[in-house]
Design a protein around this motif. Structure first.
Motif, PDB file in Angstrom:
ATOM      1  N   TYR A  68       0.823  -1.210   0.000  1.00 22.37           N
ATOM      2  CA  TYR A  68       0.000   0.000   0.000  1.00 22.37           C
ATOM      3  C   TYR A  68       0.855   1.258   0.000  1.00 22.37           C
ATOM      4  CZ  TYR A  68      -4.298  -2.624   0.770  1.00 22.37           C
ATOM      5  OH  TYR A  68      -5.372  -3.460   0.607  1.00 22.37           O
ATOM      6  N   GLY A  69       2.009   1.217   0.662  1.00 24.19           N
ATOM      7  CA  GLY A  69       2.879   2.383   0.646  1.00 24.19           C
ATOM      8  C   GLY A  69       3.408   2.692  -0.739  1.00 24.19           C
ATOM      9  N   ALA A  70       3.767   1.655  -1.503  1.00 20.56           N
ATOM     10  CA  ALA A  70       4.253   1.881  -2.869  1.00 20.56           C
ATOM     11  C   ALA A  70       3.140   2.372  -3.773  1.00 20.56           C
ATOM     12  CB  ALA A  70       4.852   0.590  -3.416  1.00 20.56           C
ATOM     13  N   LEU A  71       1.928   1.860  -3.564  1.00 18.99           N
ATOM     14  CA  LEU A  71       0.830   2.284  -4.426  1.00 18.99           C
ATOM     15  C   LEU A  71       0.411   3.722  -4.137  1.00 18.99           C
ATOM     16  CD1 LEU A  71      -0.781   0.896  -6.660  1.00 18.99           C
ATOM     17  CD2 LEU A  71      -2.538   0.341  -4.976  1.00 18.99           C
ATOM     18  N   MET A 133     -25.986   7.441 -14.449  1.00 25.02           N
ATOM     19  CA  MET A 133     -24.788   8.238 -14.244  1.00 25.02           C
ATOM     20  C   MET A 133     -24.291   7.960 -12.829  1.00 25.02           C
ATOM     21  SD  MET A 133     -24.686   9.669 -17.197  1.00 25.02           S
ATOM     22  CE  MET A 133     -23.403  10.883 -17.012  1.00 25.02           C
ATOM     23  N   ILE A 134     -23.136   7.280 -12.719  1.00 21.11           N
ATOM     24  CA  ILE A 134     -22.594   6.844 -11.435  1.00 21.11           C
ATOM     25  C   ILE A 134     -21.239   7.509 -11.235  1.00 21.11           C
ATOM     26  CG2 ILE A 134     -21.862   4.835 -10.087  1.00 21.11           C
ATOM     27  CD1 ILE A 134     -23.843   3.167 -11.593  1.00 21.11           C
ATOM     28  N   PRO A 135     -20.951   8.023 -10.033  1.00 18.21           N
ATOM     29  CA  PRO A 135     -19.656   8.665  -9.798  1.00 18.21           C
ATOM     30  C   PRO A 135     -18.503   7.679  -9.930  1.00 18.21           C
ATOM     31  CG  PRO A 135     -21.246   9.287  -8.110  1.00 18.21           C
ATOM     32  CD  PRO A 135     -21.863   8.165  -8.889  1.00 18.21           C
ATOM     33  N   GLY A 136     -17.418   8.172 -10.473  1.00 16.47           N
ATOM     34  CA  GLY A 136     -16.229   7.347 -10.638  1.00 16.47           C
ATOM     35  C   GLY A 136     -15.131   8.106 -11.353  1.00 16.47           C
ATOM     36  N   TRP A 137     -14.081   7.388 -11.703  1.00 14.42           N
ATOM     37  CA  TRP A 137     -12.954   7.939 -12.464  1.00 14.42           C
ATOM     38  C   TRP A 137     -12.993   7.352 -13.876  1.00 14.42           C
ATOM     39  CZ3 TRP A 137      -9.971   6.171  -7.672  1.00 14.42           C
ATOM     40  CH2 TRP A 137      -9.924   7.205  -6.730  1.00 14.42           C
ATOM     41  N   PRO A 369      -9.198  -2.320  -6.262  1.00 15.22           N
ATOM     42  CA  PRO A 369      -8.647  -1.606  -5.102  1.00 15.22           C
ATOM     43  C   PRO A 369      -9.504  -0.402  -4.723  1.00 15.22           C
ATOM     44  CG  PRO A 369      -6.926  -2.084  -6.708  1.00 15.22           C
ATOM     45  CD  PRO A 369      -8.231  -2.398  -7.364  1.00 15.22           C
ATOM     46  N   LYS A 370      -9.644  -0.179  -3.442  1.00  6.46           N
ATOM     47  CA  LYS A 370     -10.398   0.960  -2.916  1.00  6.46           C
ATOM     48  C   LYS A 370      -9.428   2.071  -2.512  1.00  6.46           C
ATOM     49  CE  LYS A 370     -14.113  -1.464  -3.416  1.00  6.46           C
ATOM     50  NZ  LYS A 370     -15.038  -1.185  -4.556  1.00  6.46           N
ATOM     51  N   VAL A 371      -8.667   2.529  -3.474  1.00  3.85           N
ATOM     52  CA  VAL A 371      -7.716   3.601  -3.200  1.00  3.85           C
ATOM     53  C   VAL A 371      -8.469   4.926  -3.106  1.00  3.85           C
ATOM     54  CG1 VAL A 371      -5.786   2.410  -4.273  1.00  3.85           C
ATOM     55  CG2 VAL A 371      -7.262   3.846  -5.675  1.00  3.85           C
ATOM     56  N   ARG A 372      -7.880   5.868  -2.358  1.00  2.00           N
ATOM     57  CA  ARG A 372      -8.542   7.149  -2.149  1.00  2.00           C
ATOM     58  C   ARG A 372      -8.085   8.194  -3.143  1.00  2.00           C
ATOM     59  NH1 ARG A 372      -8.225   9.752   3.726  1.00  2.00           N
ATOM     60  NH2 ARG A 372      -9.590   7.959   4.103  1.00  2.00           N
ATOM     61  N   GLU A 373      -6.790   8.300  -3.361  1.00  2.00           N
ATOM     62  CA  GLU A 373      -6.248   9.358  -4.196  1.00  2.00           C
ATOM     63  C   GLU A 373      -6.266   8.953  -5.667  1.00  2.00           C
ATOM     64  OE1 GLU A 373      -5.578  12.314  -3.171  1.00  2.00           O
ATOM     65  OE2 GLU A 373      -5.995  11.796  -1.085  1.00  2.00           O
ATOM     66  N   PRO A 374      -6.583   9.872  -6.562  1.00  2.00           N
ATOM     67  CA  PRO A 374      -6.547   9.540  -8.003  1.00  2.00           C
ATOM     68  C   PRO A 374      -5.141   9.256  -8.506  1.00  2.00           C
ATOM     69  CG  PRO A 374      -7.031  11.869  -7.651  1.00  2.00           C
ATOM     70  CD  PRO A 374      -7.100  11.226  -6.318  1.00  2.00           C
ATOM     71  N   ASP A 375      -4.096   9.805  -7.864  1.00  2.00           N
ATOM     72  CA  ASP A 375      -2.736   9.477  -8.291  1.00  2.00           C
ATOM     73  C   ASP A 375      -2.424   8.005  -8.066  1.00  2.00           C
ATOM     74  OD1 ASP A 375      -2.356  12.089  -9.022  1.00  2.00           O
ATOM     75  OD2 ASP A 375      -1.382  12.671  -7.150  1.00  2.00           O
ATOM     76  N   ALA A 377      -4.684   5.685  -8.125  1.00  2.00           N
ATOM     77  CA  ALA A 377      -5.451   4.986  -9.166  1.00  2.00           C
ATOM     78  C   ALA A 377      -4.700   5.000 -10.492  1.00  2.00           C
ATOM     79  CB  ALA A 377      -6.826   5.633  -9.312  1.00  2.00           C
ATOM     80  N   ASP A 378      -4.080   6.139 -10.824  1.00  7.97           N
ATOM     81  CA  ASP A 378      -3.283   6.192 -12.054  1.00  7.97           C
ATOM     82  C   ASP A 378      -2.108   5.227 -11.984  1.00  7.97           C
ATOM     83  OD1 ASP A 378      -5.032   8.143 -12.817  1.00  7.97           O
ATOM     84  OD2 ASP A 378      -3.677   9.811 -12.399  1.00  7.97           O
ATOM     85  N   ARG A 379      -1.447   5.156 -10.835  1.00  5.87           N
ATOM     86  CA  ARG A 379      -0.308   4.250 -10.676  1.00  5.87           C
ATOM     87  C   ARG A 379      -0.736   2.800 -10.868  1.00  5.87           C
ATOM     88  NH1 ARG A 379       0.935   6.635  -6.111  1.00  5.87           N
ATOM     89  NH2 ARG A 379       1.728   8.528  -7.089  1.00  5.87           N
ATOM     90  N   TRP A 380      -1.842   2.428 -10.256  1.00  4.99           N
ATOM     91  CA  TRP A 380      -2.331   1.058 -10.381  1.00  4.99           C
ATOM     92  C   TRP A 380      -2.775   0.771 -11.817  1.00  4.99           C
ATOM     93  CZ3 TRP A 380      -2.323  -3.617  -8.583  1.00  4.99           C
ATOM     94  CH2 TRP A 380      -3.348  -4.492  -8.893  1.00  4.99           C
ATOM     95  N   THR A 381      -3.362   1.745 -12.477  1.00  3.78           N
ATOM     96  CA  THR A 381      -3.786   1.558 -13.871  1.00  3.78           C
ATOM     97  C   THR A 381      -2.602   1.238 -14.758  1.00  3.78           C
ATOM     98  OG1 THR A 381      -5.662   3.067 -13.553  1.00  3.78           O
ATOM     99  CG2 THR A 381      -4.942   2.658 -15.819  1.00  3.78           C
ATOM    100  N   TRP A 382      -1.491   1.952 -14.588  1.00  3.35           N
ATOM    101  CA  TRP A 382      -0.325   1.699 -15.420  1.00  3.35           C
ATOM    102  C   TRP A 382       0.337   0.364 -15.074  1.00  3.35           C
ATOM    103  CZ3 TRP A 382       0.646   3.684 -19.862  1.00  3.35           C
ATOM    104  CH2 TRP A 382       0.152   4.943 -20.179  1.00  3.35           C
ATOM    105  N   LEU A 383       0.244  -0.067 -13.829  1.00  4.75           N
ATOM    106  CA  LEU A 383       0.752  -1.402 -13.492  1.00  4.75           C
ATOM    107  C   LEU A 383      -0.081  -2.477 -14.188  1.00  4.75           C
ATOM    108  CD1 LEU A 383       1.600  -1.155  -9.678  1.00  4.75           C
ATOM    109  CD2 LEU A 383       3.157  -1.081 -11.624  1.00  4.75           C
ATOM    110  N   VAL A 384      -1.384  -2.288 -14.252  1.00  4.71           N
ATOM    111  CA  VAL A 384      -2.244  -3.251 -14.951  1.00  4.71           C
ATOM    112  C   VAL A 384      -1.930  -3.254 -16.443  1.00  4.71           C
ATOM    113  CG1 VAL A 384      -4.634  -3.782 -15.538  1.00  4.71           C
ATOM    114  CG2 VAL A 384      -4.057  -3.109 -13.213  1.00  4.71           C
TER     115      VAL A 384
END
Length: 487
Positions: A68-71, A133-137, A369-375, A377-384
């Motif tokens: 979690y710290g790295a993410l 219309m549902i909230p999300g990124w 993942p239930k991450v809070r910060e969008p950054d 989420a971006d990091r996890w997206t690029w790992l995927v």
């Protein structure tokens, strides 16, 4: 470690090894943990449901706290990773051209009130199969398509759309950057076929084609069946009554066959799943633009964006439903029968990106993942994306570990899920640049029984992403009560 020069698959093994080295080099903060997280994501058995499950995988040699710290606080050089994705071998169409599909897929976070930069995302099929219309990124993806029926695509880029951003404007900038990277990587050279950009309904294909002018690209987009196009400007004829010469020709109404006129090209193809497919093309049609919505702030005279309209009609659908015709707009004129067939075949291949979305969501756990910060989420997206790219590069090297009830598949016809199932056997021959973890002692954390003294900030949901005219929240959205009806 690498294969010997005479062994089969040595080229694919070397390409995979180089990409892994570039991936690790692009991780500039907490690289070891991020790299092992991608390893566990790629080698886990079954679908990814939580990040804690990845921390228990043998490929992840560190604890869940480091994960979690790295993410949350790791660093990733996205620009370098994008250049690496553009430099690996990419699939191409039958004629050797690159075909890129653009689409938006949401990471829904309806209950994450403490997460900023959420927007209303358009979804279908939730609840009573309604449009909601549902909230999300929302993320805009660009992927290279293969020829023929397949579930493989090569993801080249992903951009998170912020609240209130115009989808068409973001798509124009994103596609331009992707094409420039492909040219710099040698994927396209002068003399090659133009890159085909395929869009689904919801994108303003003529507008995107106009602002991509100057690049070696062609734009093919699906249009609504209630559109009205205009024919080319008629030749100027002397009128004794005077008046301004016409700027647009006659109307071409999609829903009125009497206005279609004679087709410039007609093709008939026998297909196995759809029966007889008939494609008709009308050349030199353009939309009549007005100074409103997306063209409100346009400087100068409104352009005339000419193209070819293609109508595709099939006899039946595999599901047994009513086959409605599909209308396409292509950014080139003087279309031949070969161009018409190439365009509608390429549009059908656009739906392969839906298989990729299903793979990264349901199997690789992109939105789990239930991450809070969008950054984060971006990091996890690029790992995927990096893990999915390694699966595609390992496709010629994977062995089919099929279940007893599954049918045998050719080595080059394995699905992404089957390649992921056997990647752990290939993992032992791949070098790992991650360092061995050092033993450490976890911190004390919050004392048991104490309350959180710093509650998270709540953020409102932004505007929805609708091209040209954003969706605004109703007045009762915040309070939860509807306004009273007045007489």
């Amino acid at each position: 470690m690498s294969l010997l020069g005479g062994e089969p698959g040595c080229g694919a093994f070397a390409t995979l090894s180089r990409f892994r080295a570039e991936l690790y080099a692009s991780m500039t903060g907490r690289a070891d943990t991020l790299f092992e997280l991608a390893e566990a994501l790629r080698c886990s058995d079954g679908p990814v449901r939580t990040l804690v499950d990845l921390a228990l995988a043998p490929e992840h040699r560190r604890g869940h706290g480091a994960l979690y710290g790295a993410l949350n606080r790791g660093r990733l050089d996205v620009s370098r990773l994008r250049r690496s994705l553009a430099g690996v071998p990419l699939p191409k169409a039958a004629d050797g051209r690159l075909v890129l599909a653009v689409d938006v897929s949401p990471w829904l976070r309806p209950d994450a009130a403490a997460s900023p930069d959420r927007s209303f995302c358009h979804t279908y099929g939730r609840g009573k199969n309604e449009h909601r219309m549902i909230p999300g990124w929302p993320y805009s993806f660009v992927a290279a398509l293969e020829t023929g029926r397949t579930s493989w695509t090569a993801i080249l880029d992903a951009v998170r759309l912020g609240p209130g951003e115009d989808v068409a404007a973001v798509t124009i900038a994103q596609v331009r950057e992707v094409v420039e990277r492909l040219i710099a990587a040698g994927q396209w050279a002068p003399g090659d076929h133009d890159i085909l950009i395929v869009l689904d309904a919801g994108y303003d294909a003529p507008r995107i084609a106009h602002f991509l002018d100057g690049l070696p690209v062609e734009v093919l987009g699906r249009t609504r069946s209630d559109r009205v196009m205009r024919r080319p400007t008629p030749p100027r004829v002397y009128d004794p009554m005077g008046g301004r010469p016409p700027k647009h020709g006659g109307e071409f109404v999609f829903g009125a066959p009497a206005t279609w006129g004679t087709e410039q090209a007609v093709t008939v193809t026998d297909t196995r799943r759809y029966g007889k497919a008939t494609a008709r093309a009308w050349d030199g049609l353009h939309p009549r633009l007005t100074r409103r919505a997306a063209w409100l702030a346009h400087d100068g005279e409104l352009p005339i964006i000419s193209g070819t309209v293609i109508r595709l009609e099939v006899e039946h659908l595999p599901s047994g439903g009513d086959p409605k015709p599909i209308w396409l707009w292509w950014s080139r004129v003087d279309a031949t029968s070969t161009d018409v067939d190439r365009c509608w075949h390429a549009f059908l291949r656009r739906f392969d990106i839906e298989h990729t979305f299903r793979m990264i969501k349901q199997t690789m756990g992109w939105t789990r993942p239930k991450v809070r910060e969008p950054d984060a989420a971006d990091r996890w997206t690029w790992l995927v994306i990096a893990a999915h790219t390694q699966l595609r590069l390992a496709r010629p090297l994977a062995v089919d570990l099929r279940r007893p009830w599954e049918k045998p598949a050719d080595p080059n016809k394995l699905t992404p899920a089957r390649v992921r199932r056997g990647f752990r056997n290939l993992q032992a021959r791949l070098p790992s640049p991650a360092a061995v973890p050092k033993p450490s002692r976890p911190g004390p954390g919050r004392p048991p029984g104490s309350k959180n003294q710093r509650p998270a900030t709540r953020h409102d949901v932004g505007l929805a992403l609708v091209t040209g005219q954003p969706y605004r929240r109703p007045a009762h959205h915040k309070t939860g009560t509807k306004p009273r009806r007045t007489t």
